[in-house]
Design a protein around this motif. Structure first.
Motif: not given
Length: 129
Positions: A7-9, A15, A56
């Motif tokens: 998922r995006r941070d 991440m 990632t």
């Protein structure tokens, strides 16, 4: 099969997300996801995309570590949740017509819910052996 959940941070970088969905029909899923071991000849949903350039570090390292990985592709979770599962397909392995939902099995949809609850946005699939 190896799967990486991401998922995006807050900064927009990908991440990893820790989760362990349980699919009961991996062999059918392989063909539908990546046209791998596709004896049913159903799928893939989209042509293989390879490893995303912004994957990632863990996904990239695993890909480098395991030289026998193949069929690498990725999906946004929304692509999987938004697919038309009422579509009728012919399973050449079982020689029968059924809905894509029935082909993949109900636990597949439970796994999608689990991925949504975990905040997964992207899944990278790779196959070994």
């Amino acid at each position: 099969m190896i799967a990486f959940f991401e998922r995006r941070d807050a900064t927009g970088a990908w991440m990893p997300v820790e989760c362990n969905p349980r699919f009961d029909s991996w062999s059918g899923l392989y063909g539908w996801i990546a046209d791998v071991r596709n004896s049913s000849e159903i799928g893939p949903l989209v042509p293989r995309r390879g490893m995303p350039v912004d994957a990632t570090e863990g996904a990239r390292k695993a890909f480098e570590e395991y030289s026998d990985l193949y069929g690498v592709t990725w999906y946004q979770l929304t692509e999987l949740t938004g697919a038309d599962y009422t579509e009728t397909v012919f399973d050449r392995g079982e020689k029968r017509t059924l809905s894509l939902r029935d082909f993949l099995g109900e636990s597949y949809f439970g796994s999608l819910e689990e991925l949504e609850e975990a905040g997964v946005e992207r899944i990278i699939f790779a196959f070994d052996g």
